[in-house]
Design an enzyme around this catalytic site. Structure first.
Site, PDB file in Angstrom:
ATOM      1  N   CYS A  69     -13.657   2.763   6.749  1.00 58.06           N
ATOM      2  CA  CYS A  69     -12.462   2.866   5.881  1.00 58.06           C
ATOM      3  C   CYS A  69     -12.583   3.374   4.634  1.00 58.06           C
ATOM      4  O   CYS A  69     -11.595   3.693   4.045  1.00 58.06           O
ATOM      5  CB  CYS A  69     -12.334   1.231   5.720  1.00 58.06           C
ATOM      6  SG  CYS A  69     -11.825   0.328   7.100  1.00 58.06           S
ATOM      7  N   HIS A 118      -6.866  -1.725  13.053  1.00 57.18           N
ATOM      8  CA  HIS A 118      -6.995  -0.344  13.100  1.00 57.18           C
ATOM      9  C   HIS A 118      -7.846   0.414  13.759  1.00 57.18           C
ATOM     10  O   HIS A 118      -8.927  -0.405  14.095  1.00 57.18           O
ATOM     11  CB  HIS A 118      -7.376   0.240  11.710  1.00 57.18           C
ATOM     12  CG  HIS A 118      -6.185   0.373  10.420  1.00 57.18           C
ATOM     13  ND1 HIS A 118      -6.803  -0.068   9.164  1.00 57.18           N
ATOM     14  CD2 HIS A 118      -5.197   0.679  10.265  1.00 57.18           C
ATOM     15  CE1 HIS A 118      -5.661   0.147   8.461  1.00 57.18           C
ATOM     16  NE2 HIS A 118      -4.496   0.511   9.108  1.00 57.18           N
ATOM     17  N   ARG A 127       0.893  -1.220   0.153  1.00 51.06           N
ATOM     18  CA  ARG A 127       0.045   0.000  -0.051  1.00 51.06           C
ATOM     19  C   ARG A 127       0.710   1.343  -0.021  1.00 51.06           C
ATOM     20  O   ARG A 127       0.395   2.417  -0.061  1.00 51.06           O
ATOM     21  CB  ARG A 127      -1.029  -0.024   1.394  1.00 51.06           C
ATOM     22  CG  ARG A 127      -1.983  -1.181   1.150  1.00 51.06           C
ATOM     23  CD  ARG A 127      -3.031  -0.904   2.349  1.00 51.06           C
ATOM     24  NE  ARG A 127      -3.901   0.178   1.815  1.00 51.06           N
ATOM     25  CZ  ARG A 127      -5.012   0.722   2.601  1.00 51.06           C
ATOM     26  NH1 ARG A 127      -5.337   0.195   3.938  1.00 51.06           N
ATOM     27  NH2 ARG A 127      -5.478   1.597   2.122  1.00 51.06           N
TER      28      ARG A 127
HETATM   29  N1  ARG Z   1      -6.980  -4.266   3.109  1.00 56.02           N
HETATM   30  C1  ARG Z   1      -6.697  -2.867   4.016  1.00 56.02           C
HETATM   31  C2  ARG Z   1      -5.681  -3.031   4.826  1.00 56.02           C
HETATM   32  O1  ARG Z   1      -5.521  -3.930   5.478  1.00 56.02           O
HETATM   33  C3  ARG Z   1      -8.153  -2.468   4.756  1.00 56.02           C
HETATM   34  C4  ARG Z   1      -7.815  -1.175   5.266  1.00 56.02           C
HETATM   35  C5  ARG Z   1      -9.210  -0.969   6.012  1.00 56.02           C
HETATM   36  N2  ARG Z   1      -9.154   0.471   6.340  1.00 56.02           N
HETATM   37  C6  ARG Z   1      -9.391   0.786   7.679  1.00 56.02           C
HETATM   38  N3  ARG Z   1      -9.577   2.218   7.721  1.00 56.02           N
HETATM   39  N4  ARG Z   1      -9.664  -0.043   8.500  1.00 56.02           N
HETATM   40  O2  ARG Z   1      -4.921  -1.998   4.968  1.00 56.02           O
END
Ligand code: ARG
Length: 265
Positions: free
Chosen positions: A256, A162, A88
């Site tokens: 998210c 998170h 990411r």
């Molecule tokens: N697949 C993403 C990750 O693991 C999902 C992010 C979800 N975002 C959030 N704000 N919780 O980073």
């Protein structure tokens, strides 16, 4: 009070790597369904009178739909994101560029932090998560840059990696959360700060019910979080259920997908 949100259409959404326990690349996800579900979330915000701005999705960044992770914006100042996983990493500069191009003062962070995924802003304090993604030193960096007190909270359950998967602000002064996602000390901090909080059950948390967006009156929340919806209604909130089941396959929900732009310029 209408809010201003930044969202990213999931045109390149996929589950093709696993960086949290929700993601199963073997099972994958249905992109078209994800787009339809995301469109209904955007429509829900617009029907409530909120303003939605869009950032262009980038091919090869399947998680970019999760705009909350792109930055933290408070008082019109943008504290940029720096992602924990290389998959990411390119999202951080992409979101920072969006804000810079529109004239927002912005800071490129030194420390790993995943934006509003781990920073949730109340009127007098910013709550900040650590334990899985955001480095605790980033909490200090954000406090120094934004000039807002930041309170660190430790996450202990990998499913709730998170802060925004375990807690959401109901308004500027109160929150809803799932205690089991936090360390004993952080649970105590939350009890002291928010004696009147809405406490969610494990069942609510397991459908990402805490990944909700409240404007102080209306709460946009995953449809499956039944107990939490009842409790919110009992407290006088208007509940707007949305189905984001396809995005949950990547570990994400309504919050998210939503980056709040606080204090417009
Ligand atoms: N697949 C993403 C990750 O693991 C999902 C992010 C979800 N975002 C959030 N704000 N919780 O980073």
């Amino acid at each position: 009070m209408p809010k201003h949100f930044l969202m990213c259409r999931p045109d390149y959404f996929a589950v093709e790597y696993a960086i949290n326990p929700w993601m199963d690349p073997e099972a994958g996800a249905d992109r078209d369904l994800a787009v339809r579900q995301w469109e209904s979330l955007k429509a829900a915000y617009e029907e409530l009178g909120h303003r939605v701005s869009l950032i262009d999705p980038i091919d090869g960044l399947p998680d970019m739909v999760f705009a909350a992770n792109g930055a933290l914006v408070v008082g019109g100042k943008v504290y940029g994101a720096r992602f924990a996983f290389p998959e990411r990493a390119a999202e951080g500069p992409a979101y920072l560029r969006w804000f810079a191009e529109r004239g927002y003062p912005a800071m490129e962070p030194t420390h790993v932090n995943e934006g509003e995924g781990d920073f949730l802003t109340l009127d007098d304090v910013v709550l900040a998560g650590t334990g899985f993604r955001t480095d605790v030193v980033a909490h200090l960096e954000a406090q120094e840059y934004l000039g807002r007190p930041v309170v660190s909270l430790t996450l202990v359950d990998p499913r709730f990696y998170h802060l925004d998967t375990a807690l959401f602000p109901l308004d500027g002064h109160n929150v809803a959360y799932y205690p089991g996602a936090f360390s004993p000390g952080s649970q105590e901090v939350l009890r002291r700060m928010f004696p009147d909080a809405v406490l969610a059950t494990a069942e609510d948390a397991e459908v990402l019910g805490l990944n909700a967006v409240s404007d102080g009156t209306n709460v946009v929340i995953n449809a499956e979080a039944a107990d939490l919806q009842l409790e919110l209604k009992r407290r006088g909130y208007e509940v707007i259920p949305v189905d984001l089941s396809e995005l949950r396959k990547a570990g994400g929900g309504p919050k998210c997908c939503t980056l709040e732009i606080r204090g417009d310029n």
